[in-house]
Design a protein around this motif. Structure first.
Motif, PDB file in Angstrom:
ATOM      1  N   GLN A 153       0.856  -1.181   0.000  1.00  0.00           N
ATOM      2  CA  GLN A 153       0.000   0.000   0.000  1.00  0.00           C
ATOM      3  C   GLN A 153       0.892   1.231   0.000  1.00  0.00           C
ATOM      4  OE1 GLN A 153      -2.304  -0.534   3.584  1.00  0.00           O
ATOM      5  NE2 GLN A 153      -3.888  -1.711   2.553  1.00  0.00           N
ATOM      6  N   TRP A 154       0.614   2.150  -0.910  1.00  0.00           N
ATOM      7  CA  TRP A 154       1.491   3.314  -1.061  1.00  0.00           C
ATOM      8  C   TRP A 154       0.653   4.538  -1.408  1.00  0.00           C
ATOM      9  CZ3 TRP A 154       6.600   3.130  -4.391  1.00  0.00           C
ATOM     10  CH2 TRP A 154       7.399   4.224  -4.045  1.00  0.00           C
ATOM     11  N   LEU A 155       0.756   5.543  -0.538  1.00  0.00           N
ATOM     12  CA  LEU A 155       0.110   6.822  -0.811  1.00  0.00           C
ATOM     13  C   LEU A 155       1.060   7.635  -1.680  1.00  0.00           C
ATOM     14  CD1 LEU A 155      -2.089   8.953  -0.408  1.00  0.00           C
ATOM     15  CD2 LEU A 155      -0.975   9.585   1.749  1.00  0.00           C
ATOM     16  N   LEU A 156       0.685   7.837  -2.928  1.00  0.00           N
ATOM     17  CA  LEU A 156       1.587   8.481  -3.884  1.00  0.00           C
ATOM     18  C   LEU A 156       1.534   9.999  -3.801  1.00  0.00           C
ATOM     19  CD1 LEU A 156       1.021   6.253  -7.046  1.00  0.00           C
ATOM     20  CD2 LEU A 156       2.866   6.107  -5.366  1.00  0.00           C
ATOM     21  N   PHE A 157       0.334  10.567  -3.644  1.00  0.00           N
ATOM     22  CA  PHE A 157       0.197  12.024  -3.746  1.00  0.00           C
ATOM     23  C   PHE A 157      -0.935  12.481  -2.837  1.00  0.00           C
ATOM     24  CE2 PHE A 157      -1.351  15.931  -5.893  1.00  0.00           C
ATOM     25  CZ  PHE A 157      -0.166  16.667  -5.831  1.00  0.00           C
ATOM     26  N   ASP A 158      -0.656  13.517  -2.031  1.00  0.00           N
ATOM     27  CA  ASP A 158      -1.675  14.013  -1.099  1.00  0.00           C
ATOM     28  C   ASP A 158      -1.672  15.534  -0.986  1.00  0.00           C
ATOM     29  OD1 ASP A 158       0.683  14.411   0.206  1.00  0.00           O
ATOM     30  OD2 ASP A 158       0.110  13.382   2.048  1.00  0.00           O
ATOM     31  N   PHE A 159      -1.158  16.238  -2.004  1.00  0.00           N
ATOM     32  CA  PHE A 159      -1.145  17.703  -2.033  1.00  0.00           C
ATOM     33  C   PHE A 159      -0.386  18.301  -0.838  1.00  0.00           C
ATOM     34  CE2 PHE A 159      -4.651  16.736  -4.852  1.00  0.00           C
ATOM     35  CZ  PHE A 159      -4.505  17.666  -5.878  1.00  0.00           C
TER      36      PHE A 159
END
Length: 497
Positions: A153-159
């Protein structure tokens, strides 16, 4: 099967590589409780960003020393001993290490989460079937299997939400490290202050002993006059009263000395039953007279003071938390991946069982958009904005208080030095008066009342000079502390240069 193992190996290898991008929390703070922290001093360290000069003077510590019987400890040795033994430095150091660990936690959110999972199960299904003779037969179907898998699981982009949280953690760690240095400065100041208070207490005890000696001389003179027939028994009684008063003052002075000793050992961080010898502070030179601190001196002091720097770092941390709260309203892009292998067996009734093997792998890309959460994010944003405003007010208040403390400490130094000069002149005059009065009394030209008054005035003058000398040293040490210069075991007069 080989391709499955290759994918797993690739995931694990990538995890190891990504882990190498993390900072070592142990390098984000001091290496030991008695060692100072300095920005830019190690791999992964960081500095306060902003207009305030964040250059910090570091604390100089000597070689490790042990409490030795018979050794006479100087002020610098007491400070070195205190930095190693006082619990406050350990507490501040551990707090800085906790803040550094929080930086590692925030950095970890940028990397994928990889987990290994194993799912095993067994199922037995009994199915009723009609027979040709009109009855019912039951067929049992048994299934069992094990499914190991590796999931990513990888959060790539969150501003920028994670980056803001990382910045907040970094600034919090900076504040903790600065507070750790401030703890060392406060410890140095407390030990210095206790050392000078102990010094003046010991000096007063010596003055009381000297005064008792003078009282015995006066008693001997009164008894001599009485034996010669030119004195009276009243004079002898008054002289004995003077001896008793001097002995009482000596007892009080020694009690004060014991209290000052406990204050000194407590400031160093030693146990109450530890016995050490301390060098005298009587001969320490006083600082020169200083004028009103200039704006440049005050600004330089503000750039060094740990409380001002720590409050500024806390303000920057609050601003970063506010940015993170705002970014929570924006979408997030996720990446997911899985590699699994299924091994199972199925058997129906009395038929031979069949083994099953399969592999599964996949990659998923998703976007989540927050829509409604009961105003949780909105209230967090309000909370963060309020914390930023409070931090700004605390920083402004800290700076104003620091300037006021610097000015008051500077005035105290000038006043203490002037008092010392006046007390020194008073002592010189009192010595002349006492010698003259005692000589006149011995020669039958003066009275015991004159000698007693001169002796009392001389005692007061000596104590006033000792108090003024200690007050000057204490004021100098306080000014050095307020200027942010008390970063070593040097004398206060040296720290003011």
């Amino acid at each position: 099967m080989k391709s499955t193992h290759a994918r797993r190996a690739t995931l694990l290898f990538g995890c190891v590589l990504l882990s190498g991008c993390l900072s070592d929390p142990s390098k984000l703070t001091s290496s030991a409780p008695d060692k100072p922290w300095g920005p830019g001093g190690g791999n992964g360290s960081f500095a306060v960003h902003g207009s305030i000069n964040d250059t910090l003077a570091t604390t100089s510590t000597g070689p490790e020393i042990q409490v030795k019987s018979g050794k006479v400890y100087t002020l610098s040795e007491l400070i070195d001993l205190g930095q190693r033994s006082h619990p406050s430095t350990r507490v501040a150091w551990e707090q800085a290490r906790q803040a550094a660990a929080a930086v590692g936690i925030a950095e970890g959110t940028f990397l994928p989460m990889i987990s290994a999972n194993v799912i095993a199960g067994y199922q037995d299904v009994v199915t009723p079937l009609p027979t040709l003779l009109g009855g019912t037969d039951y067929v049992s179907t048994k299934a069992s299997g094990v499914t190991p898998n590796i999931a990513l699981q990888w959060l790539l982009f969150d501003f920028g939400e994670r980056q803001a949280l990382l910045n907040a953690a970094q600034q919090t760690a900076v504040a903790a490290n600065i507070s750790f240095n401030g703890t060392h400065q406060a410890l140095i100041h407390n030990i210095t202050r206790a050392y000078y208070l102990y010094g003046v207490a010991r000096q007063k005890s010596e003055i009381a002993e000297h005064s008792l000696g003078n009282s015995h001389k006066i008693l001997a003179a009164a008894q001599g006059r009485y034996s010669s027939g030119i004195g009276t028994s009243i004079e002898v009684a008054q002289a004995k009263q003077l001896v008793a008063q001097s002995r009482f003052r000596l007892v009080q002075a020694r009690d004060g000395l014991d209290d000052a000793y406990q204050g000194l050992t407590g400031a160093v961080g030693l146990a109450p039953n530890v016995q050490i010898k301390v060098a005298s502070s009587t001969g320490r030179r006083l600082p020169g007279t200083r004028g009103e601190p200039t704006d440049k001196v005050v600004q330089q002091a503000l750039s060094r003071r740990p409380d001002v720097l720590a409050s500024y770092a806390a303000l920057k941390a609050s601003e970063a938390n506010e940015r993170a709260a705002a970014a929570a309203f924006l979408p997030k892009v996720y990446l997911g991946a899985v590699a699994a292998a299924n091994r199972g067996r199925v058997q129906a009734g009395n038929l031979p069982g069949a083994g099953l093997q399969s592999t599964t792998s996949g990659v998923m890309l998703g976007v989540t958009v927050p829509i409604f959460d009961g105003q949780i994010r909105k209230n967090r944003q309000r909370q963060a904005a309020s914390a930023t405003r409070a931090a700004a007010a605390v920083h402004r208040q800290t700076k104003d208080a620091a300037v006021r403390e610097i000015l008051l400490a500077s005035n105290s130094v000038r006043s203490a030095l002037a008092s010392y000069e006046a007390a020194s002149e008073l002592r010189r005059a009192s010595v002349v008066t006492y010698n003259a009065a005692f000589e006149a009394y011995q020669n039958g030209l003066g009275t015991l009342t004159d000698v007693t008054a001169a002796d009392s005035s001389l005692l007061d003058a000596r104590e006033a000079q000792a108090d003024a000398h200690a007050a000057s040293l204490l004021a100098a040490s306080s000014l050095a502390f307020m200027l942010g210069n008390m970063t070593s075991s040097s004398a206060p007069e040296d720290a003011l240069r």
